[in-house]
Write an enzyme that holds these catalytic residues in place. Structure first.
Site, PDB file in Angstrom:
ATOM      1  N   LEU A 194       3.518   0.062  -8.056  1.00  0.00           N
ATOM      2  CA  LEU A 194       4.350   1.477  -8.106  1.00  0.00           C
ATOM      3  C   LEU A 194       3.391   2.594  -7.614  1.00  0.00           C
ATOM      4  O   LEU A 194       2.006   2.189  -7.942  1.00  0.00           O
ATOM      5  CB  LEU A 194       5.165   1.649  -9.204  1.00  0.00           C
ATOM      6  CG  LEU A 194       5.939   0.552  -9.475  1.00  0.00           C
ATOM      7  CD1 LEU A 194       6.442   0.429 -10.921  1.00  0.00           C
ATOM      8  CD2 LEU A 194       7.187   0.373  -8.415  1.00  0.00           C
TER       9      LEU A 194
ATOM     10  N   THR B  84      -2.177   1.882  -9.466  1.00  0.00           N
ATOM     11  CA  THR B  84      -3.609   2.537 -10.119  1.00  0.00           C
ATOM     12  C   THR B  84      -2.809   3.692 -10.954  1.00  0.00           C
ATOM     13  O   THR B  84      -2.015   4.620 -10.278  1.00  0.00           O
ATOM     14  CB  THR B  84      -4.269   3.235  -8.883  1.00  0.00           C
ATOM     15  OG1 THR B  84      -4.817   2.165  -7.919  1.00  0.00           O
ATOM     16  CG2 THR B  84      -5.624   3.959  -9.289  1.00  0.00           C
TER      17      THR B  84
ATOM     18  N   LYS C 154     -11.320   0.555 -12.213  1.00  0.00           N
ATOM     19  CA  LYS C 154     -10.811   1.153 -10.807  1.00  0.00           C
ATOM     20  C   LYS C 154     -11.146   2.628 -10.849  1.00  0.00           C
ATOM     21  O   LYS C 154     -11.758   3.043  -9.547  1.00  0.00           O
ATOM     22  CB  LYS C 154      -9.284   1.006 -10.827  1.00  0.00           C
ATOM     23  CG  LYS C 154      -8.821   1.847  -9.709  1.00  0.00           C
ATOM     24  CD  LYS C 154      -8.838   1.164  -8.441  1.00  0.00           C
ATOM     25  CE  LYS C 154      -8.147   1.999  -7.083  1.00  0.00           C
ATOM     26  NZ  LYS C 154      -8.418   1.319  -5.898  1.00  0.00           N
TER      27      LYS C 154
HETATM   28  P1  NAD Z   1       3.780   3.150  -1.465  1.00  0.00           P
HETATM   29  O1  NAD Z   1       4.448   4.615  -1.807  1.00  0.00           O
HETATM   30  O2  NAD Z   1       3.635   2.719  -0.264  1.00  0.00           O
HETATM   31  O3  NAD Z   1       4.504   2.066  -2.554  1.00  0.00           O
HETATM   32  C1  NAD Z   1       5.113   2.401  -3.698  1.00  0.00           C
HETATM   33  C2  NAD Z   1       6.583   1.638  -3.702  1.00  0.00           C
HETATM   34  O4  NAD Z   1       7.235   1.740  -5.026  1.00  0.00           O
HETATM   35  C3  NAD Z   1       7.535   2.360  -2.844  1.00  0.00           C
HETATM   36  O5  NAD Z   1       7.862   1.362  -1.595  1.00  0.00           O
HETATM   37  C4  NAD Z   1       8.574   2.874  -3.919  1.00  0.00           C
HETATM   38  O6  NAD Z   1       9.952   2.864  -3.266  1.00  0.00           O
HETATM   39  C5  NAD Z   1       8.296   1.996  -4.602  1.00  0.00           C
HETATM   40  N1  NAD Z   1       8.903   2.472  -5.993  1.00  0.00           N
HETATM   41  C6  NAD Z   1       8.635   3.641  -6.564  1.00  0.00           C
HETATM   42  N2  NAD Z   1       9.682   3.934  -7.719  1.00  0.00           N
HETATM   43  C7  NAD Z   1      10.222   2.744  -8.072  1.00  0.00           C
HETATM   44  C8  NAD Z   1      10.986   2.097  -8.875  1.00  0.00           C
HETATM   45  N3  NAD Z   1      11.575   2.769  -9.867  1.00  0.00           N
HETATM   46  N4  NAD Z   1      11.348   0.637  -8.733  1.00  0.00           N
HETATM   47  C9  NAD Z   1      11.041   0.007  -7.716  1.00  0.00           C
HETATM   48  N5  NAD Z   1      10.583   0.518  -6.683  1.00  0.00           N
HETATM   49  C10 NAD Z   1       9.879   1.776  -6.709  1.00  0.00           C
HETATM   50  O7  NAD Z   1       2.357   3.154  -2.380  1.00  0.00           O
HETATM   51  P2  NAD Z   1       1.044   1.929  -2.073  1.00  0.00           P
HETATM   52  O8  NAD Z   1       0.185   2.651  -1.119  1.00  0.00           O
HETATM   53  O9  NAD Z   1       1.736   0.898  -1.644  1.00  0.00           O
HETATM   54  O10 NAD Z   1       0.454   2.122  -3.446  1.00  0.00           O
HETATM   55  C11 NAD Z   1       0.856   1.702  -4.540  1.00  0.00           C
HETATM   56  C12 NAD Z   1      -0.123   1.886  -5.815  1.00  0.00           C
HETATM   57  O11 NAD Z   1      -1.282   0.984  -5.346  1.00  0.00           O
HETATM   58  C13 NAD Z   1      -0.569   2.995  -5.989  1.00  0.00           C
HETATM   59  O12 NAD Z   1      -0.743   3.282  -7.448  1.00  0.00           O
HETATM   60  C14 NAD Z   1      -1.688   3.409  -5.272  1.00  0.00           C
HETATM   61  O13 NAD Z   1      -2.452   4.398  -5.923  1.00  0.00           O
HETATM   62  C15 NAD Z   1      -2.600   1.939  -5.299  1.00  0.00           C
HETATM   63  N6  NAD Z   1      -3.564   1.771  -4.207  1.00  0.00           N
HETATM   64  C16 NAD Z   1      -3.121   1.981  -2.787  1.00  0.00           C
HETATM   65  C17 NAD Z   1      -3.924   1.771  -1.867  1.00  0.00           C
HETATM   66  C18 NAD Z   1      -3.837   1.937  -0.452  1.00  0.00           C
HETATM   67  O14 NAD Z   1      -4.631   1.978   0.327  1.00  0.00           O
HETATM   68  N7  NAD Z   1      -2.703   2.425  -0.229  1.00  0.00           N
HETATM   69  C19 NAD Z   1      -5.250   1.056  -2.225  1.00  0.00           C
HETATM   70  C20 NAD Z   1      -5.487   0.595  -3.635  1.00  0.00           C
HETATM   71  C21 NAD Z   1      -4.535   0.966  -4.750  1.00  0.00           C
END
Ligand code: NAD
Length: 298
Positions: free
Chosen positions: A65, A97, A168
């Site tokens: 999330l 994260t 992290k």
């Molecule tokens: P994202 O916004 O693409 O995905 C998050 C998803 O969670 C979305 O699809 C959203 O609709 C869903 N969501 C939000 N609230 C919700 C709820 N109550 N119930 C169900 N679904 C819900 O973000 P991401 O890029 O996939 O990143 C996710 C996590 O991973 C973050 O914490 C980010 O910091 C971490 N992260 C991201 C990357 C990257 O490169 N994108 C790398 C490492 C870590």
């Protein structure tokens, strides 16, 4: 075949869940956005109509999330995961994260829960080569390990609850600082009319060598796969780096740790985000500094 729940099918969660499906698990996904659910169905996954329904019959449930408030809401909120499984709780694994305090608070309410943030970005999530930094019980780590192996390559048990999130933010604070360091070296080289390729060849084999230079070089040319060669399309967006540096400073405040360069790195990325650059790769800090000159940085 083990049943898995997966909540949060976004940029990272989508391909992670797809890799679990590919590994032969029966994966029931949920996201508040329909597009994530559709993509999950397209790779052979099942979907549920609520987060709580993903846990029915599941041995393990992953969440991926955006931030701590979403994690609190999904686990502890009305109709949340923990209330829905009082009797037979699956192992919960939060890969988002988030701040260490929230990770510890939510884990404290669950029967067994790991914090397992990842490194490797969307590319690593798609390729199944993520690094998992895991906090929580030994037994939970052992039970989750086959599932981590379907999504990642480097899986480290960092310690008790919250230790994954601590690892992290320490790593990403170092990354933010080292990227700015490499960028500054190239900014100075540009003004001194030193060829970028020459500096790269020298520093990559000298004491300035680091990942930000040799794998993710912030200037176009020396490392063909780096975002600098595609107009700084992420990769790892400035907004996400700012998020992680902010989490690091919150943690440093909470435990009275001296991190002056981490604080300064956060302010530089904040200024970039305020200038509308939050969608650019974080290595754009090179261009941003280069365009400013000595008087242009607060
Ligand atoms: P994202 O916004 O693409 O995905 C998050 C998803 O969670 C979305 O699809 C959203 O609709 C869903 N969501 C939000 N609230 C919700 C709820 N109550 N119930 C169900 N679904 C819900 O973000 P991401 O890029 O996939 O990143 C996710 C996590 O991973 C973050 O914490 C980010 O910091 C971490 N992260 C991201 C990357 C990257 O490169 N994108 C790398 C490492 C870590």
């Amino acid at each position: 075949m083990s049943r898995v729940g997966f909540i949060g099918l976004g940029n990272m969660g989508g391909p992670m869940a797809a890799n679990l499906v590919r590994a032969g698990y029966h994966v029931t996904g949920f996201d508040v956005v329909q597009a994530g659910m559709d993509a999950h169905k397209a790779v052979g996954g099942n979907v549920a109509s609520t987060a709580a329904k993903t846990i029915v019959g599941a041995e393990i449930v992953f969440t991926m999330l955006p931030a701590g408030k979403h994690v609190r809401e999904v686990y502890l909120g009305d109709g949340g995961l923990l209330a829905a499984c009082k009797d037979a709780a699956p192992l919960f694994v939060d890969c988002s994260t988030i701040d260490v305090e929230t990770a510890r608070a939510v884990a404290g309410e669950a029967a067994d829960m790991l914090d397992a943030p990842v490194s490797g970005g969307v590319g690593g999530a798609t390729a199944g080569t993520l690094t998992f930094m895991v906090g929580g019980s030994e037994d939970g780590f052992r039970r989750a390990s086959p599932f981590f192996a379907a999504m990642g390559k480097n899986i480290v048990h960092a310690g008790e609850a919250g230790a994954g999130q601590a690892a992290k933010i320490c790593n990403n604070m170092l990354l933010g600082i080292s990227m700015i360091g490499v960028a500054e070296a190239f900014v100075l080289a540009e003004r001194l009319e030193l060829d970028f390729e020459k500096l790269f060849r020298i520093s990559a084999a000298s004491s300035g060598q680091c990942w930000s230079l040799t794998t993710y070089c912030p200037v176009p040319g020396p490392v063909p796969g780096s975002p600098a060669n595609r107009d700084y399309a992420p990769g790892f967006a400035t907004a996400l780096m700012l998020k992680d540096l902010t989490l690091a400073q919150q943690a440093a405040d909470a435990v009275n740790a001296a991190t002056p360069l981490g604080a300064h790195a956060m302010r530089l990325y904040e200024a970039m985000a305020e200038a509308g650059l939050e969608g650019k790769d974080f290595s754009y800090v090179f261009r941003w500094l280069a365009d400013r000159g000595r008087g242009g940085i607060g």
